[in-house]
Design a protein around this motif. Structure first.
Motif, PDB file in Angstrom:
ATOM      1  N   TRP A 151      -4.457  11.905   4.132  1.00  0.00           N
ATOM      2  CA  TRP A 151      -5.906  11.907   3.975  1.00  0.00           C
ATOM      3  C   TRP A 151      -6.527  10.861   4.904  1.00  0.00           C
ATOM      4  CZ3 TRP A 151      -6.383  11.728  -2.121  1.00  0.00           C
ATOM      5  CH2 TRP A 151      -5.998  12.970  -2.642  1.00  0.00           C
ATOM      6  N   PRO A 152      -7.707  11.124   5.464  1.00  0.00           N
ATOM      7  CA  PRO A 152      -8.367  10.122   6.312  1.00  0.00           C
ATOM      8  C   PRO A 152      -8.605   8.794   5.593  1.00  0.00           C
ATOM      9  CG  PRO A 152      -9.408  12.265   6.568  1.00  0.00           C
ATOM     10  CD  PRO A 152      -8.425  12.411   5.457  1.00  0.00           C
ATOM     11  N   LEU A 153      -8.954   8.868   4.300  1.00  0.00           N
ATOM     12  CA  LEU A 153      -9.177   7.638   3.532  1.00  0.00           C
ATOM     13  C   LEU A 153      -7.886   6.837   3.400  1.00  0.00           C
ATOM     14  CD1 LEU A 153     -11.330   6.052   1.937  1.00  0.00           C
ATOM     15  CD2 LEU A 153     -10.545   7.261  -0.118  1.00  0.00           C
ATOM     16  N   SER A 154      -6.760   7.537   3.184  1.00  0.00           N
ATOM     17  CA  SER A 154      -5.465   6.859   3.076  1.00  0.00           C
ATOM     18  C   SER A 154      -5.086   6.218   4.402  1.00  0.00           C
ATOM     19  CB  SER A 154      -4.384   7.850   2.647  1.00  0.00           C
ATOM     20  OG  SER A 154      -4.674   8.400   1.380  1.00  0.00           O
ATOM     21  N   GLU A 155      -5.334   6.928   5.499  1.00  0.00           N
ATOM     22  CA  GLU A 155      -5.023   6.380   6.811  1.00  0.00           C
ATOM     23  C   GLU A 155      -5.904   5.170   7.133  1.00  0.00           C
ATOM     24  OE1 GLU A 155      -5.444   9.666   9.444  1.00  0.00           O
ATOM     25  OE2 GLU A 155      -3.484  10.531   8.944  1.00  0.00           O
ATOM     26  N   TYR A 156      -7.141   5.215   6.681  1.00  0.00           N
ATOM     27  CA  TYR A 156      -8.047   4.091   6.930  1.00  0.00           C
ATOM     28  C   TYR A 156      -7.558   2.831   6.218  1.00  0.00           C
ATOM     29  CZ  TYR A 156     -12.274   1.245   6.958  1.00  0.00           C
ATOM     30  OH  TYR A 156     -13.164   0.214   7.118  1.00  0.00           O
ATOM     31  N   PHE A 157      -7.067   2.994   4.974  1.00  0.00           N
ATOM     32  CA  PHE A 157      -6.592   1.847   4.204  1.00  0.00           C
ATOM     33  C   PHE A 157      -5.084   1.607   4.380  1.00  0.00           C
ATOM     34  CE2 PHE A 157     -10.510   2.751   1.807  1.00  0.00           C
ATOM     35  CZ  PHE A 157     -11.058   1.469   1.758  1.00  0.00           C
ATOM     36  N   LEU A 158      -4.471   2.321   5.334  1.00  0.00           N
ATOM     37  CA  LEU A 158      -3.047   2.149   5.650  1.00  0.00           C
ATOM     38  C   LEU A 158      -2.134   2.434   4.461  1.00  0.00           C
ATOM     39  CD1 LEU A 158      -3.264  -1.133   7.797  1.00  0.00           C
ATOM     40  CD2 LEU A 158      -3.439   1.249   8.566  1.00  0.00           C
ATOM     41  N   ARG A 195       0.830  -1.209   0.000  1.00  0.00           N
ATOM     42  CA  ARG A 195       0.000   0.000   0.000  1.00  0.00           C
ATOM     43  C   ARG A 195       0.865   1.260   0.000  1.00  0.00           C
ATOM     44  NH1 ARG A 195      -5.038  -1.958   3.887  1.00  0.00           N
ATOM     45  NH2 ARG A 195      -4.806  -4.158   3.386  1.00  0.00           N
TER      46      ARG A 195
END
Length: 227
Positions: free
Chosen positions: A197-204, A55
């Motif tokens: 981004w919050p989405l990037s952090e969510y998907f690591l 990722r």
């Protein structure tokens, strides 16, 4: 043997199971080259696997460049509409057009981009400069030979002419160079923001572009965690 001679006396073809890559029955060289011509497909599978487990933004950008390269190939084929050699020789082909070769374009995109990544993106470690350069040179030679073999296999197996393979290689190399510098100059400065981004952090999703030697970094972190 010239393409005309192959077309005038077409061989009986055998297919590699599940892949639709055909080679002449009894031709061991053709069978070996048929497996070699599958390497671009293996690259795509490897990239998807690497993205799922790593990722990392640069890897995702690399894969996006491959998709752009494949889209460009599809567009060029439908612009030139040049048929493959020995029309009808192979029953299982994704497109009737052969200019430029998609296998050649993909493998040369990958190799040229990887060359630039090895020598311009990856920084040398101060304590192993000679060894570091040596393995880069060895890897570059291996990749270059793989690209040449994949390109040759498409001609040998009568999927493409030399011209289709050559222009595929040129297109792949040019797109590889352009995409590398676009990634370095335009996308890389944005990676830290994208990774936050919050989405990037969510998907690591992570950004390793500021780490000088990612191999050494991952090795030392893994050893530290294991201890």
């Amino acid at each position: 043997m010239a393409l005309e001679e192959h077309c005038s006396a077409p061989p009986r073809w055998r297919c590699i199971s599940l892949t639709h890559i055909e080679f002449a029955d009894g031709d061991l060289t053709g069978q070996m080259l048929a497996y070699i011509s599958l390497l671009p497909i293996a690259l795509l599978v490897g990239f998807v696997t690497l993205i799922v487990f790593k990722r990392e933004l640069h890897t995702i950008s690399f894969f996006a460049g491959i998709l752009l390269n494949e889209g460009t190939n599809w567009l060029l084929k439908h612009i030139f509409r040049e048929p493959r050699p020995c029309a009808g020789a192979h029953s299982n082909v994704p497109s009737e057009y052969g200019m430029p070769s998609s296998h050649s374009q993909l493998i040369w995109f990958f190799v040229v981009y990887f060359f630039l990544f090895l020598y311009l993106r990856m920084h040398q470690t101060n304590n192993a400069r000679c060894v570091d350069l040596l393995w880069r040179h060895i890897l570059s030679i291996i990749l270059l030979n793989i690209a040449l073999l994949v390109s040759y296999s498409r001609v040998y197996l009568l999927y493409h002419t030399w011209g289709q393979v050559f222009y595929g290689a040129v297109a792949g190399a040019v797109i590889g160079i352009l995409w590398f510098f676009f990634t370095q100059e335009v996308l890389t400065p944005l990676f830290p923001k994208i990774a936050a981004w919050p989405l990037s952090e969510y998907f690591l999703v992570r950004d390793t572009s500021l780490i000088p030697n990612i191999l050494w970094f991952e090795y030392t972190v893994t050893r530290s965690e294991a201890r």
